[in-house]
Design an enzyme around this catalytic site. Structure first.
Site, PDB file in Angstrom:
ATOM      1  N   LYS A  71       0.947  -1.050   0.083  1.00  0.00           N
ATOM      2  CA  LYS A  71       0.072  -0.236   0.338  1.00  0.00           C
ATOM      3  C   LYS A  71       1.164   1.294  -0.165  1.00  0.00           C
ATOM      4  CE  LYS A  71      -2.301   0.291   3.632  1.00  0.00           C
ATOM      5  NZ  LYS A  71      -1.706   0.918   4.281  1.00  0.00           N
ATOM      6  N   THR A  73       3.937   1.643  -0.893  1.00  0.00           N
ATOM      7  CA  THR A  73       5.040   1.763  -2.198  1.00  0.00           C
ATOM      8  C   THR A  73       4.040   2.417  -3.277  1.00  0.00           C
ATOM      9  OG1 THR A  73       6.042  -0.484  -1.492  1.00  0.00           O
ATOM     10  CG2 THR A  73       5.663   0.632  -3.939  1.00  0.00           C
ATOM     11  N   ARG A  94       2.336   8.453   7.110  1.00  0.00           N
ATOM     12  CA  ARG A  94       2.136   8.545   8.927  1.00  0.00           C
ATOM     13  C   ARG A  94       3.877   8.023   8.753  1.00  0.00           C
ATOM     14  NH1 ARG A  94      -0.525   3.402  10.482  1.00  0.00           N
ATOM     15  NH2 ARG A  94       0.039   2.523   8.178  1.00  0.00           N
ATOM     16  N   LYS A 105       7.208  -6.457  10.685  1.00  0.00           N
ATOM     17  CA  LYS A 105       6.498  -5.262   9.724  1.00  0.00           C
ATOM     18  C   LYS A 105       7.278  -5.190   8.526  1.00  0.00           C
ATOM     19  CE  LYS A 105       2.738  -2.482   8.784  1.00  0.00           C
ATOM     20  NZ  LYS A 105       3.564  -0.957   7.705  1.00  0.00           N
ATOM     21  N   ALA A 273      -3.520   0.991  13.308  1.00  0.00           N
ATOM     22  CA  ALA A 273      -4.778   0.990  12.276  1.00  0.00           C
ATOM     23  C   ALA A 273      -5.976   0.492  13.023  1.00  0.00           C
ATOM     24  CB  ALA A 273      -4.697   0.943  10.998  1.00  0.00           C
ATOM     25  N   PHE A 301      -3.490   0.065   6.852  1.00  0.00           N
ATOM     26  CA  PHE A 301      -4.107  -1.998   7.374  1.00  0.00           C
ATOM     27  C   PHE A 301      -5.313  -1.733   5.751  1.00  0.00           C
ATOM     28  CE2 PHE A 301      -2.634  -2.726  11.150  1.00  0.00           C
ATOM     29  CZ  PHE A 301      -1.423  -2.622  11.026  1.00  0.00           C
ATOM     30  N   PHE A 381       3.141  -7.938  -9.080  1.00  0.00           N
ATOM     31  CA  PHE A 381       4.333  -9.663  -9.325  1.00  0.00           C
ATOM     32  C   PHE A 381       4.282 -10.841 -10.395  1.00  0.00           C
ATOM     33  CE2 PHE A 381       3.295  -8.412  -4.967  1.00  0.00           C
ATOM     34  CZ  PHE A 381       4.082  -8.612  -4.104  1.00  0.00           C
ATOM     35  N   TRP A 409       6.725  -0.346  -7.950  1.00  0.00           N
ATOM     36  CA  TRP A 409       7.949  -0.615  -6.846  1.00  0.00           C
ATOM     37  C   TRP A 409       8.727  -1.257  -8.315  1.00  0.00           C
ATOM     38  CZ3 TRP A 409      11.309  -4.980  -7.706  1.00  0.00           C
ATOM     39  CH2 TRP A 409      12.053  -5.424  -5.959  1.00  0.00           C
TER      40      TRP A 409
END
Length: 556
Positions: A71, A73, A94, A105, A273, A301, A381, A409
């Site tokens: 998210k 990225t 954030r 994480k 979150a 999230f 991907f 990415w």
């Protein structure tokens, strides 16, 4: 392919005073933290108040899985892509917390060629905001214990002190502690505990405050505990809100950095979150809206947590609601929601994708329930097959939603151009009027029921005995007309982290309530959500190091 940190360390950063010129921000408007990080001064922020607001883009996601969604990225890549197609764009994110950075994480600065920089600084100590919040929180804890030790003029019941200490690390050993041991001169013994810094109400307050005066007013309202006669005691009763504001005055100023492609990014505040409201600061988002034609921000999230709280808690404090919401998903993660084991995600499986799409479908419906346009971003991907991509397009289009593949990415802004164009088009074509999930004047039970049924897709709410008793206290004290901040697992629409996909006919159980008067919301705790996370068996910290040049190794 190089790692995120290798890519970041090879980028030649521009001085931040050069990056911000495209926003009509001058060097005198900044407080520099070296060459590449800065804070915007209040004088500049205040000078922007009469300017028109830009367009606001909120990025959210499906329920996260260990397969990854990307998210942050996509948020960063979308900001770069909007600039690439000629839209003056600012990103608002954030700040990462050291707990997850050193835990499981990882960091929160994006990945590949869609990163905010300097990623090592941002993921570690940055400009000291989290240290300031930790210090202010623990100063209040120390002042509470000192007040009791010095005679307890406020008649605070030590069994009912609700204010905890905090630390910006995952440390399960600190969840329950005893303080004040060692005899009369060491203080008064009592049970206590630690939360992680991002769960502190002071973090939530910092992220919702609009200026220094508003910050002090909010700090004064913090309920730290109760007297022997059950009367609430506040930070204002202790008369220490000014001291706490003094500790926080620099942290209140938004931080500004850059992406790999030199897009300005405001990175400020970082409540989780799942245990808080999951959004960056109101001050940073509002300022970004004045500086740019478009602002790309994210919420933590999935849409059931961060986006719901952004829209029901943060938006009332912003000059406007989002103009569009982007929901990030991956085909890998959707297959996992379709009950495919992680080791088998590389294999084509259209049936599992179709089943797992139900999770994305619910989040689409949730955002549409707010009367906001939706664009789905599929973070690409190499294992994605043409058949899977085509099926996902068909499923999204059947819901009336545009879907775009996103390769930021790997390709940076070039991999997000089509997404950027679709987002702009969705904004230009929208004629919707934002609609929140509930009216804040509804009862607490009605507000929670609305979230559970409309956002989670649940059937009913169960209030445990402790929660029912606390409901009566909340109503008695006149605290029932506040927004609700649900503390729930991020992994499922339900309160069972193992229930993936789109569960149905489930109940949400409310264990207890925590009042956050300074932040201006009530936290409803469900399931086993911890306000102090623990470390995994193999924390990310095991791979971290620093070389002889002082360069970070192993951050991700």
């Amino acid at each position: 392919m190089k790692t995120d940190i290798e890519i970041a360390q090879e980028v030649e950063l521009a001085p931040i005073i050069e990056v911000v010129k495209k926003l009509s921000v001058e060097a005198d408007d900044l407080e520099l933290y070296g060459k590449y990080k800065a804070k915007l001064i209040f004088e500049k922020i205040n000078s922007l108040k009469e300017k028109d607001n830009g367009k606001l883009i909120l990025v959210t996601a499906i329920n996260p899985t260990s397969a990854g969604e990307g998210k942050s990225t996509v948020t960063i890549g979308l900001g770069d892509a909007l600039n690439k197609i000629g839209k003056k764009t600012v990103i608002a994110l954030r700040e990462p917390s050291l707990g997850p950075v050193m835990g499981v994480k990882g960091g929160a600065t994006g990945g590949g060629f869609a990163q905010v920089l300097p990623m090592e600084d941002i993921n570690l100590h940055f400009t000291g905001d989290l240290h300031a919040i930790t210090t202010a929180n623990n100063a209040l804890a120390a002042l509470i214990d000192n007040h009791v030790h010095q005679g307890n003029a406020l008649n605070i019941d030590l069994r009912r002190v609700t204010w905890k200490r905090v630390v910006d690390l995952n440390d399960r050993a600190l969840r329950h502690v005893v303080v004040g041991l060692g005899g009369p001169i060491q203080g008064v013994p009592r049970e206590d505990g630690f939360d992680i810094t991002v769960a502190s109400e002071i973090m939530a307050i910092l992220c919702l405050a609009t200026d220094i005066e508003n910050l002090k007013k909010r700090l004064a309202k913090i309920v730290i505990g109760y007297t022997y006669t059950r009367k609430p005691v506040t930070c204002g009763d202790l008369q220490v809100e000014g001291a706490l504001a003094l500790l926080l005055k620099e942290a209140l100023k938004p931080n500004i950095v850059q992406t790999i492609e030199k897009t300005p990014a405001l990175i400020h505040g970082g409540p989780f979150a799942n245990i808080a409201h999951g959004c960056n600061s109101v001050l940073a988002t509002t300022t970004a809206l004045k500086l740019g034609e478009y602002v790309v921000t994210e919420a933590g999230f999935g849409a059931d947590l961060g986006a719901e709280k952004f829209l029901n808690i943060k938006v009332p404090n912003l000059p406007k609601a989002p103009d569009v919401v982007v929901i990030v998903a991956t085909i890998r993660a959707l297959k996992m929601h379709g009950e495919v084991a992680k080791k088998d995600l590389q294999m084509e499986n259209v049936e599992a994708l179709k089943k797992g799409f139900a999770n994305l479908e619910k989040h689409i419906e949730t955002i549409q329930g707010f009367h906001l346009p939706v664009v789905v971003a599929i973070n690409e991907f190499v294992s994605d097959t043409q058949q899977e991509v085509e099926l996902l397009r068909q499923l999204c289009e059947a819901k009336g939603v545009k879907v775009e593949l996103c390769a930021v990415w790997k390709k940076g802004s070039a991999g997000g151009v089509e997404l950027a164009r679709s987002v702009v088009k969705a904004i230009e074509e929208s004629h919707e009027t934002f609609q929140p999930t509930y009216d804040v004047n509804d009862s607490i039970e009605e507000k929670i029921s609305a979230i559970v049924k409309k956002v989670y897709g649940g059937a009913k709410v169960i209030f445990e005995k402790k929660a029912r008793n606390e409901l009566a206290i909340l109503k008695k004290n006149g605290w029932d007309k506040l927004p609700i901040c649900m503390a729930k697992t991020q992994y499922s629409l339900s309160d069972d982290p193992k229930s993936l996909g789109r569960p149905s006919a489930f109940s949400i159980t409310i264990r207890e309530f925590v009042v956050k008067m300074g932040a201006g919301f009530i936290v409803a705790l469900t399931g086993d959500v911890m306000t102090m996370p623990g470390l995994p068996k193999n924390p990310a910290a095991l791979n971290m190091d620093v070389n002889v040049k002082g360069e970070a190794i192993g951050l991700f």
